[in-house]
Scaffold this motif. Structure first.
Motif, PDB file in Angstrom:
ATOM      1  N   THR A 152      16.304  36.338 -45.016  1.00 49.01           N
ATOM      2  CA  THR A 152      17.679  36.810 -45.087  1.00 49.01           C
ATOM      3  C   THR A 152      18.140  37.195 -43.683  1.00 49.01           C
ATOM      4  O   THR A 152      17.361  37.123 -42.722  1.00 49.01           O
ATOM      5  N   THR A 153      19.380  37.655 -43.575  1.00 49.38           N
ATOM      6  CA  THR A 153      19.874  38.113 -42.271  1.00 49.38           C
ATOM      7  C   THR A 153      19.050  39.285 -41.753  1.00 49.38           C
ATOM      8  O   THR A 153      18.921  39.464 -40.537  1.00 49.38           O
ATOM      9  N   GLY A 199      22.105  32.863 -45.551  1.00 50.86           N
ATOM     10  CA  GLY A 199      22.972  33.429 -46.581  1.00 50.86           C
ATOM     11  C   GLY A 199      22.455  33.218 -47.989  1.00 50.86           C
ATOM     12  O   GLY A 199      22.649  34.065 -48.864  1.00 50.86           O
ATOM     13  N   ASP A 229      20.173  36.023 -48.904  1.00 49.20           N
ATOM     14  CA  ASP A 229      20.931  37.280 -48.941  1.00 49.20           C
ATOM     15  C   ASP A 229      21.646  37.427 -50.275  1.00 49.20           C
ATOM     16  O   ASP A 229      21.829  38.541 -50.780  1.00 49.20           O
ATOM     17  N   SER A 230      22.061  36.281 -50.839  1.00 48.53           N
ATOM     18  CA  SER A 230      22.877  36.315 -52.056  1.00 48.53           C
ATOM     19  C   SER A 230      22.077  36.587 -53.325  1.00 48.53           C
ATOM     20  O   SER A 230      22.667  36.866 -54.374  1.00 48.53           O
ATOM     21  N   VAL A 273      22.469  41.431 -50.650  1.00 43.21           N
ATOM     22  CA  VAL A 273      23.135  41.904 -49.441  1.00 43.21           C
ATOM     23  C   VAL A 273      24.648  41.810 -49.649  1.00 43.21           C
ATOM     24  O   VAL A 273      25.179  40.718 -49.853  1.00 43.21           O
ATOM     25  N   TYR A 275      26.366  41.644 -44.878  1.00 44.43           N
ATOM     26  CA  TYR A 275      26.031  40.299 -44.424  1.00 44.43           C
ATOM     27  C   TYR A 275      26.769  39.977 -43.131  1.00 44.43           C
ATOM     28  O   TYR A 275      26.171  39.514 -42.151  1.00 44.43           O
ATOM     29  N   TYR A 313      30.510  35.095 -48.899  1.00 45.94           N
ATOM     30  CA  TYR A 313      30.080  35.076 -47.502  1.00 45.94           C
ATOM     31  C   TYR A 313      30.906  34.091 -46.669  1.00 45.94           C
ATOM     32  O   TYR A 313      31.055  34.270 -45.462  1.00 45.94           O
TER      33      TYR A 313
END
Length: 254
Positions: free
Chosen positions: A78-79, A113, A116-117, A127, A132, A181
């Motif tokens: 992830t980020t 992304g 993250d989702s 996130v 994000y 995002y």
């Protein structure tokens, strides 16, 4: 004599202009991303992953010379895994410093992304969109600072099926979050236009809809906890995605 000298000067200027106009640009690319960037599930990721296809596409462009690249895709990242100071970020910067031709245009292609989702199962997931965007900005700010002549290209994410559930849970909630995002990425690039002109760009914007429409033929059929799901490109899809990225980066380099 004066006329002859003037003609020679004009010819010299025209030749110089033609040479500059037609000069090829060497490019170094560091691909920052996740399992999709890495090429998870492909028979031979070293030859079939999207970054390979992207680099090969760029080599066919008339205005581009040599193309070297480093695939820094990591499954599940992830980020948060890419923030400055993490091993992934340090490795990506070291990859940029290791290119043999340091005079080439350095490009960081970022596609983060998907993980993250997720609803749960990946680092920090889910996130929120504001987090994000803040994480992505932190990553890019450091890259711009550490590599003053570099460009950053943010690729839009690709679609995944709303039943995606492997080691991590994504589902419809994750897919919906992923789509929030996209405007955040676009807004971030607009902000950079004011603070860092001609440094940060939106890359591909077409792959999301392409994979949504071509999931059966271009994404791997993966067994999950809610049946067969679609997340990672198969060899055909990897070619499509790599060319989407290549066309977007080529446009930026023009």
């Amino acid at each position: 004599m004066k006329i002859k000298g003037t003609l020679l000067l004009i010819v010299s200027i025209l030749v110089s202009s033609f040479t500059i106009f037609n000069a090829k640009r060497d490019v170094n690319i560091v691909f920052i991303g996740d399992s999709i960037t890495y090429g998870a599930g492909l028979p031979d990721a070293a030859k079939q992953a999207p970054p390979v296809i992207c680099a090969n596409y760029l080599k066919t462009q008339a205005n581009i010379g040599s193309v070297d690249f480093s695939n820094q895709g990591h499954s599940g990242y992830t980020t948060l895994d890419w923030l400055p100071g993490t091993k992934a970020f340090i490795d990506a910067e070291n990859a940029a410093k290791a290119f043999a031709n340091q005079q080439a245009q350095l490009v960081f292609s970022i596609k983060i992304g998907t993980n993250d989702s997720a609803m749960k199962g990946t680092h920090g997931a889910p996130v929120a969109v504001d987090d994000y965007k803040a994480n992505l900005k932190t990553i890019i700010d450091q890259l711009l600072k550490d590599f003053p002549g570099s460009m950053v290209v943010i690729e839009h994410p690709i679609w995944y099926s709303p039943n995606t559930y492997n080691g991590s849970m994504y589902l419809q909630e994750g897919l919906t979050r992923l789509q929030t995002y996209i405007p955040a990425m676009d807004q971030l690039v607009k902000e950079y236009k004011a603070t860092n002109p001609k440094r940060v760009f939106i890359g591909d914007t077409k792959a999301f809809d392409y994979f949504k429409a071509n999931a059966e033929t271009d994404l791997q059929h993966e067994d999950g906890r809610q049946g067969v799901f679609y997340l990672h490109p198969n060899p055909k899809g990897a070619v499509a995605l790599g060319e989407f990225w290549g066309k977007a980066i080529a446009k930026v380099l023009k």
